[in-house]
Design a protein around this motif. Structure first.
Motif, PDB file in Angstrom:
ATOM      1  N   ASN A  11       0.853  -1.179   0.000  1.00 54.65           N
ATOM      2  CA  ASN A  11       0.000   0.000   0.000  1.00 54.65           C
ATOM      3  C   ASN A  11       0.891   1.232   0.000  1.00 54.65           C
ATOM      4  O   ASN A  11       1.817   1.329   0.803  1.00 54.65           O
ATOM      5  CB  ASN A  11      -0.911   0.012   1.227  1.00 54.65           C
ATOM      6  CG  ASN A  11      -2.086   0.944   1.060  1.00 54.65           C
ATOM      7  OD1 ASN A  11      -2.076   1.820   0.197  1.00 54.65           O
ATOM      8  ND2 ASN A  11      -3.101   0.761   1.884  1.00 54.65           N
ATOM      9  N   GLU A  13      -0.089   4.145   0.824  1.00 56.07           N
ATOM     10  CA  GLU A  13      -0.568   5.050   1.867  1.00 56.07           C
ATOM     11  C   GLU A  13      -0.568   4.324   3.207  1.00 56.07           C
ATOM     12  O   GLU A  13      -0.714   3.105   3.256  1.00 56.07           O
ATOM     13  CB  GLU A  13      -1.982   5.517   1.548  1.00 56.07           C
ATOM     14  CG  GLU A  13      -2.082   6.280   0.240  1.00 56.07           C
ATOM     15  CD  GLU A  13      -3.513   6.684  -0.086  1.00 56.07           C
ATOM     16  OE1 GLU A  13      -4.391   6.576   0.793  1.00 56.07           O
ATOM     17  OE2 GLU A  13      -3.734   7.101  -1.229  1.00 56.07           O
ATOM     18  N   TYR A  14      -0.430   5.107   4.298  1.00 52.04           N
ATOM     19  CA  TYR A  14      -0.516   4.523   5.624  1.00 52.04           C
ATOM     20  C   TYR A  14      -1.924   4.007   5.859  1.00 52.04           C
ATOM     21  O   TYR A  14      -2.904   4.733   5.714  1.00 52.04           O
ATOM     22  CB  TYR A  14      -0.172   5.559   6.708  1.00 52.04           C
ATOM     23  CG  TYR A  14       1.302   5.832   6.827  1.00 52.04           C
ATOM     24  CD1 TYR A  14       2.142   4.903   7.442  1.00 52.04           C
ATOM     25  CD2 TYR A  14       1.846   6.993   6.329  1.00 52.04           C
ATOM     26  CE1 TYR A  14       3.503   5.151   7.552  1.00 52.04           C
ATOM     27  CE2 TYR A  14       3.206   7.252   6.438  1.00 52.04           C
ATOM     28  CZ  TYR A  14       4.035   6.325   7.053  1.00 52.04           C
ATOM     29  OH  TYR A  14       5.384   6.569   7.152  1.00 52.04           O
ATOM     30  N   SER A  15      -2.025   2.733   6.197  1.00 48.83           N
ATOM     31  CA  SER A  15      -3.281   2.110   6.588  1.00 48.83           C
ATOM     32  C   SER A  15      -2.906   0.836   7.332  1.00 48.83           C
ATOM     33  O   SER A  15      -1.779   0.347   7.210  1.00 48.83           O
ATOM     34  CB  SER A  15      -4.155   1.780   5.372  1.00 48.83           C
ATOM     35  OG  SER A  15      -3.551   0.773   4.597  1.00 48.83           O
ATOM     36  N   PHE A  16      -3.815   0.306   8.101  1.00 49.57           N
ATOM     37  CA  PHE A  16      -3.500  -0.900   8.863  1.00 49.57           C
ATOM     38  C   PHE A  16      -3.357  -2.101   7.943  1.00 49.57           C
ATOM     39  O   PHE A  16      -2.385  -2.831   8.000  1.00 49.57           O
ATOM     40  CB  PHE A  16      -4.560  -1.161   9.938  1.00 49.57           C
ATOM     41  CG  PHE A  16      -4.213  -2.338  10.796  1.00 49.57           C
ATOM     42  CD1 PHE A  16      -3.222  -2.244  11.754  1.00 49.57           C
ATOM     43  CD2 PHE A  16      -4.860  -3.544  10.627  1.00 49.57           C
ATOM     44  CE1 PHE A  16      -2.872  -3.334  12.525  1.00 49.57           C
ATOM     45  CE2 PHE A  16      -4.527  -4.636  11.398  1.00 49.57           C
ATOM     46  CZ  PHE A  16      -3.535  -4.532  12.351  1.00 49.57           C
ATOM     47  N   SER A  17      -4.331  -2.317   7.084  1.00 46.17           N
ATOM     48  CA  SER A  17      -4.310  -3.452   6.160  1.00 46.17           C
ATOM     49  C   SER A  17      -3.696  -3.033   4.822  1.00 46.17           C
ATOM     50  O   SER A  17      -3.632  -1.849   4.503  1.00 46.17           O
ATOM     51  CB  SER A  17      -5.729  -3.970   5.936  1.00 46.17           C
ATOM     52  OG  SER A  17      -6.275  -4.439   7.146  1.00 46.17           O
ATOM     53  N   LYS A  18      -3.250  -4.036   4.082  1.00 45.65           N
ATOM     54  CA  LYS A  18      -2.692  -3.783   2.749  1.00 45.65           C
ATOM     55  C   LYS A  18      -3.420  -4.666   1.739  1.00 45.65           C
ATOM     56  O   LYS A  18      -3.593  -5.861   1.963  1.00 45.65           O
ATOM     57  CB  LYS A  18      -1.193  -4.098   2.732  1.00 45.65           C
ATOM     58  CG  LYS A  18      -0.406  -3.168   3.644  1.00 45.65           C
ATOM     59  CD  LYS A  18       1.078  -3.367   3.548  1.00 45.65           C
ATOM     60  CE  LYS A  18       1.745  -2.375   4.501  1.00 45.65           C
ATOM     61  NZ  LYS A  18       3.155  -2.237   4.287  1.00 45.65           N
ATOM     62  N   ASP A  35       5.539   0.726  -1.599  1.00 43.72           N
ATOM     63  CA  ASP A  35       4.926   0.567  -0.275  1.00 43.72           C
ATOM     64  C   ASP A  35       5.357   1.708   0.630  1.00 43.72           C
ATOM     65  O   ASP A  35       6.514   2.143   0.596  1.00 43.72           O
ATOM     66  CB  ASP A  35       5.318  -0.776   0.341  1.00 43.72           C
ATOM     67  CG  ASP A  35       4.477  -1.103   1.561  1.00 43.72           C
ATOM     68  OD1 ASP A  35       3.363  -1.613   1.378  1.00 43.72           O
ATOM     69  OD2 ASP A  35       4.941  -0.844   2.692  1.00 43.72           O
ATOM     70  N   ARG A  45       5.372   5.180  11.527  1.00 45.98           N
ATOM     71  CA  ARG A  45       5.153   6.495  12.131  1.00 45.98           C
ATOM     72  C   ARG A  45       5.705   6.627  13.548  1.00 45.98           C
ATOM     73  O   ARG A  45       6.326   7.634  13.879  1.00 45.98           O
ATOM     74  CB  ARG A  45       3.664   6.815  12.142  1.00 45.98           C
ATOM     75  CG  ARG A  45       3.107   7.078  10.776  1.00 45.98           C
ATOM     76  CD  ARG A  45       1.639   7.372  10.892  1.00 45.98           C
ATOM     77  NE  ARG A  45       1.065   7.557   9.580  1.00 45.98           N
ATOM     78  CZ  ARG A  45      -0.228   7.673   9.362  1.00 45.98           C
ATOM     79  NH1 ARG A  45      -1.075   7.635  10.357  1.00 45.98           N
ATOM     80  NH2 ARG A  45      -0.682   7.836   8.138  1.00 45.98           N
ATOM     81  N   GLY A  84      -1.405  -6.105   7.685  1.00 46.07           N
ATOM     82  CA  GLY A  84      -0.382  -5.196   7.171  1.00 46.07           C
ATOM     83  C   GLY A  84       0.855  -5.856   6.626  1.00 46.07           C
ATOM     84  O   GLY A  84       1.827  -5.179   6.298  1.00 46.07           O
ATOM     85  N   GLN A 122      -3.324  -1.080  17.462  1.00 48.35           N
ATOM     86  CA  GLN A 122      -4.097  -0.960  16.215  1.00 48.35           C
ATOM     87  C   GLN A 122      -4.751  -2.299  15.849  1.00 48.35           C
ATOM     88  O   GLN A 122      -5.773  -2.322  15.176  1.00 48.35           O
ATOM     89  CB  GLN A 122      -3.207  -0.493  15.069  1.00 48.35           C
ATOM     90  CG  GLN A 122      -2.799   0.944  15.159  1.00 48.35           C
ATOM     91  CD  GLN A 122      -1.985   1.363  13.933  1.00 48.35           C
ATOM     92  OE1 GLN A 122      -1.822   0.611  12.971  1.00 48.35           O
ATOM     93  NE2 GLN A 122      -1.481   2.581  13.969  1.00 48.35           N
ATOM     94  N   PHE A 126      -8.627  -3.087  14.601  1.00 49.67           N
ATOM     95  CA  PHE A 126      -9.017  -3.869  13.420  1.00 49.67           C
ATOM     96  C   PHE A 126     -10.042  -4.939  13.798  1.00 49.67           C
ATOM     97  O   PHE A 126     -11.077  -5.073  13.151  1.00 49.67           O
ATOM     98  CB  PHE A 126      -7.762  -4.498  12.801  1.00 49.67           C
ATOM     99  CG  PHE A 126      -8.029  -5.475  11.711  1.00 49.67           C
ATOM    100  CD1 PHE A 126      -8.526  -5.069  10.488  1.00 49.67           C
ATOM    101  CD2 PHE A 126      -7.786  -6.825  11.911  1.00 49.67           C
ATOM    102  CE1 PHE A 126      -8.785  -5.983   9.476  1.00 49.67           C
ATOM    103  CE2 PHE A 126      -8.038  -7.749  10.907  1.00 49.67           C
ATOM    104  CZ  PHE A 126      -8.538  -7.325   9.690  1.00 49.67           C
TER     105      PHE A 126
END
Length: 180
Positions: A11, A13-18, A35, A45, A84, A122, A126
């Motif tokens: 991904n 962008e920063y997100s929990f899942s990919k 990524d 982060r 992730g 996190q 989820f």
């Protein structure tokens, strides 16, 4: 020792899942092309906030499908990429590998294992209660982290579902994995 790539995820962008992809490309010294966590220095982060100049020992995140199957049996539906990870594997005892083990993945890619993923809160965001499934205490009181391993890319190349994974253990006394 060996196994297979089940899924690959990335991904930008920063997100929990990919999201799962048809393939990813590993870049030597950087991580997964495109990524958000790829880079020579830390990209997560919380680590950037502490010291953005620290080397990135978390370029690639791998999780074993066997964990996802176990979680499913405990009532947690977790698909490849959902936690992730970049590479979901099968048939490799990832958590049993020592620091410095080398994973040859597909025709060209080589990843050196640096340590364990340190799961954070996190995960409960989820799926509530999931953190207790991936972090436990052993009988002696030590923390057992089960949410996969991290590595750095020694040699780049394409990685796709179905690719073979071979494991090369380092010489000398083996150091067990610890969080990175």
């Amino acid at each position: 020792m060996g196994g297979t790539v089940v899924a690959v995820s990335s991904n930008a962008e920063y997100s929990f899942s990919k999201p799962n992809r048809a393939g990813i490309t590993l870049l030597a010294g950087l991580g997964v092309e495109g990524d958000v966590h790829a880079g020579v220095t830390v990209r997560h982060r919380s680590r950037v906030a502490k010291d953005p100049t620290v080397p990135n020992l978390r370029q690639v995140h791998l999780i074993h499908r066997e964990l996802l199957t176990e979680l499913d049996g405990s009532g947690f539906d977790v698909a490849p990429g959902a936690l992730g990870e970049n590479i979901t594997t099968e048939g490799v005892d990832l958590l049993g590998l020592p620091v410095g083990a080398v994973l040859r993945i597909g025709p060209e890619a080589v990843v050196e294992v640096t340590g364990l993923r340190n799961p954070c809160l996190q995960i409960d965001g989820f799926r509530p209660g999931l953190l207790k499934q991936v972090v436990r205490r052993a009988a002696d009181g030590t923390i057992v982290r089960r949410a996969g391993i991290m590595g750095v890319v020694l040699a780049g190349g394409p990685v796709r579902p179905g690719d073979a994974i071979t494991v090369e253990l380092p010489a000398g006394p083996h150091r067990p994995l610890d969080r990175v």
